[in-house]
Each structure stands twice: as C-alpha cells, then as structure tokens.
Write an enzyme that holds these catalytic residues in place. Structure first.
Site, PDB file in Angstrom:
ATOM      1  N   ASP A  32       0.824  -1.214   0.000  1.00 34.91           N
ATOM      2  CA  ASP A  32       0.000   0.000   0.000  1.00 34.91           C
ATOM      3  C   ASP A  32       0.855   1.261   0.000  1.00 34.91           C
ATOM      4  OD1 ASP A  32      -2.471   1.407   0.116  1.00 34.91           O
ATOM      5  OD2 ASP A  32      -2.240   1.687   2.272  1.00 34.91           O
ATOM      6  N   SER A  45      -6.772   5.617   0.128  1.00 34.34           N
ATOM      7  CA  SER A  45      -7.165   4.400  -0.581  1.00 34.34           C
ATOM      8  C   SER A  45      -8.559   3.969  -0.122  1.00 34.34           C
ATOM      9  CB  SER A  45      -6.136   3.294  -0.371  1.00 34.34           C
ATOM     10  OG  SER A  45      -5.477   3.437   0.864  1.00 34.34           O
ATOM     11  N   GLN A  62      -5.876  -1.257  -6.520  1.00 35.54           N
ATOM     12  CA  GLN A  62      -6.468  -0.381  -5.512  1.00 35.54           C
ATOM     13  C   GLN A  62      -7.134   0.806  -6.197  1.00 35.54           C
ATOM     14  OE1 GLN A  62      -4.043   2.681  -2.866  1.00 35.54           O
ATOM     15  NE2 GLN A  62      -4.167   0.724  -1.817  1.00 35.54           N
TER      16      GLN A  62
END
Ligand code: SCA
Length: 320
Positions: free
Chosen positions: A235, A256, A306
């Site tokens: 991430d 996100s 994502q």
C-alpha cells in the site's frame, strides 16, 4: 568464559536470542506491528508503528494486521492466495485496532475468512481473505519482469534526498518537505529505478518502478508472515502513481478506498523485490492503480490493485 559444553551451549543460545531481539536487525514489522495480541478466540489487538503525516492510520498496516488475524485461523498447509478489502473509515492513531475473524467457509482446498477491523465500536476496514492448499498444475505462465538495473546499482530514497538537499539552489519550502520525509520512521526501504522529480515540474506517465523490501530481518521460514509483510508494503506509494501526470495539482485529500492482492509465488519480503506500479485510469475524483511485485530472479510474486479518492487542487491557479 564457558567452562563446560552445556554452559557454552547456553551462552550461544543467549547470544543468539540477544542477536534476534536487536531491533535494528529484526524487522519492526515482525516484532511489533504484525505481532498481534490475542484477546479471545478469533479476536486480536494490533498496535501502530509509523503513522503517515495525514494522521490517519496507514492502510497497509491495517491490511497486514487483518491478514495476520485471518492467517492465525487456518492450518499451516493453507496459504493466502488473495484478499479483498474496503477501507470504510479513517483509522485513529490514538487507539489500537481490534480484529475480529469470521471463519466464513472451510472447504477441501480453499478456506475463506472475513475480518473486521474495529475502532470506537465501528468497522474501519472489512477484509476477505481466501487461503488455498496449492496443487500442481500443467497450466503455468506469467508476464516477463521489466528489465531494470539491480538494486545494488541504485540509491535509496534517503540517499537521493540527501544528494538533492546538497544542491544550494533547492528552495526552503522543498527542503522542509524533504527533511520531514527523512525524519519519518517508515519500516520500508525503497530504491527508485528512475530518480523522483522532487521539484514536481515534469509531466510523467502514470507508471513507476522501484525496488522495495522491509527494513530488518524476517527470516526465510514463515511464508505466511512474508505475505502479511507484503500486504503492509504493497500500500506504500502505490496511489501516488495516479498523480504523476499532474505536477501542477496537489491532492488536497487522498486515501485508498479498497485494496486487493493476489499471491502467486513464494518470496521474501525482507529481500529486494521490484514493485511495478501503474495507473490505467483516473476520473471523477478517483484513481485506479495496479501493482506487480517481482522477485529478483524474475518470478512474479504478488499482484495488487487499488482504487483511491483523489481530490486535487490546481496549485498554479491565482488566489484572486
Ligand atoms: C473515503 C472516505 C473519507 C469516505 O468519504 P465520504 O465523502 O463518504 O466521507 P465523509 O465522512 O462524508 O467525508 C469525509 C471528508 O470529505 C469531505 N467531502 C466529502 N465529500 C466531498 C466532496 N464531494 N468534495 C469535497 N469534500 C468532500 C467531507 O466534508 C469530510 O471532510 P472533513 O473531514 O474535513 O469534515 C471514508 O471511506 C474513509 O475515510 N475511508 C478510509 C480511507 C483510508 O483511511 N484509507 C487508508 C489510508 S490511505 C493510505 O494508506 C494510502 C497510502 C499512501 O498514503 O500512499
């Protein structure tokens, strides 16, 4: 000095334990962040380490911890092959996160777990993780890893920043921003393949390549742990890929919204992996990003995707 064989053995064991506990040798991700405290059957508590400047919890930390909780409820023969998460609320760095595991399904080859991450009595993330007992198959293919210089030939982000800061023409505001980055204790090491545009002047394709690994030692045995560390790492710096074509814009708000991962092959998250990030689309204040993590030997280890919210402001517009 050890006087007997038994004492010598004890000294060696003690020295090994001290070595293993030295924080700069063992990854803090293993000793702390992903070392969840068990409170009850299928209920865990996780603590924080690095908190981004946004003062909302790092998404990778919540995904990594959720995967640890899920993985503790499956047998050693089962390995995570995919996970799908939604970030529902901003994580609060002032309180720990609770992880509640639901054993959704146990099959012969696949097991599915649903994990809810909770703060202040409300879910901040939902995660579904699926585990598989891998079977041999004649069907095998993968893309080819991009050809890039090896990590030994490249500088870390910190080294690149130090080099940039030594330029007397760097503006004070840029210096302040870069010094803040240097002061952060991110438990990840990065070596960009192409030096970043610190001045943010250049319109770039929404693609980037960098070598990445967890700081510190993890060890080779525990593949489940390496997957959880990869979830944490994956991430980091992924969503900003969508901003590369827009140097004149600053993301006033970015976060996100979801995160999905697929685990293809074994790997070590404490060894350099090439992270290939690209954003095929942005629009409507959202951006889609996709990532691939390659082992140094060219094996595709992990894929992820994502979507994030990106509320951008033109920094060159007149304030009148
Ligand atoms: C995305 C949101 C915010 C949902 O958005 P919503 O708009 O529905 O929520 P909200 O509570 O109504 O609004 C949140 C804030 O956005 C503002 N807001 C809402 N709609 C707006 C709009 N159309 N235009 C401008 N502002 C708007 C609200 O006023 C509020 O601001 P005020 O707050 O000022 O009142 C939520 O789902 C969320 O926070 N999810 C968690 C995301 C996350 O934490 N991801 C992981 C970390 S991100 C990460 O780790 C990325 C890694 C990296 O950094 O590289």
């Amino acid at each position: 000095m050890a006087e007997s064989g038994a004492e010598l053995k004890r000294e060696v064991i003690d020295a090994a334990a001290r070595f293993a506990d030295t924080p700069d040798l063992r990854s803090v991700l293993v000793t702390s962040v992903l070392n969840l405290e068990k409170l009850e059957y299928d209920l865990y508590r996780g603590k924080h380490h690095w908190v981004p400047r946004s003062q909302r919890l790092f998404g990778g930390q919540i995904v990594g911890q959720a995967l640890v909780a899920a993985a503790r409820s499956v047998t050693d023969q089962l390995h995570v092959h995919s996970l799908h998460c939604y970030f529902l609320r901003a994580g609060d760095p002032k309180v720990p996160v609770l992880y509640q595991v639901d054993r959704t399904r146990d099959g012969r080859s696949f097991c599915v777990r649903s994990v809810k991450a909770i703060q202040h009595g409300q879910p901040i993330l939902t995660c579904q993780a699926s585990f598989h007992m891998s079977q041999p198959s004649p069907l095998e293919h993968q893309f080819t890893m991009p050809s890039v210089p090896p990590p030994d030939a490249l500088l870390t982000v910190e080294e690149l920043i130090q080099r940039h800061l030594s330029d007397p023409n760097v503006a004070d505001v840029t210096k302040q921003g870069l010094n803040k980055i240097l002061a952060e204790e991110v438990p990840i090491e990065i070596k960009p393949v192409n030096p970043p545009d610190f001045r943010r002047h250049v319109v770039m394709e929404p693609k980037k390549l960098f070598w990445v690994r967890a700081k510190g030692h993890i060890g080779e045995e525990d593949m489940k742990l390496h997957c959880c560390v990869a979830a944490y790492v994956s991430d980091y710096s992924l969503l900003p890929t969508a901003l590369l074509p827009y140097p004149k814009y600053r993301a006033q708000f970015s976060a996100s919204l979801d995160h999905a991962m697929w685990f293809h092959n074994t790997f070590r998250a404490d060894q350099w992996m090439l992270y290939e990030c690209e954003s095929p689309w942005a629009g409507g204040s959202r951006g889609l990003v996709q990532g691939r993590m390659w082992r140094q030997d060219g094996v595709l280890a992990v894929s992820c995707a994502q979507e994030g919210v990106l509320r951008a402001k033109n920094t060159t517009q007149s304030k009148l």
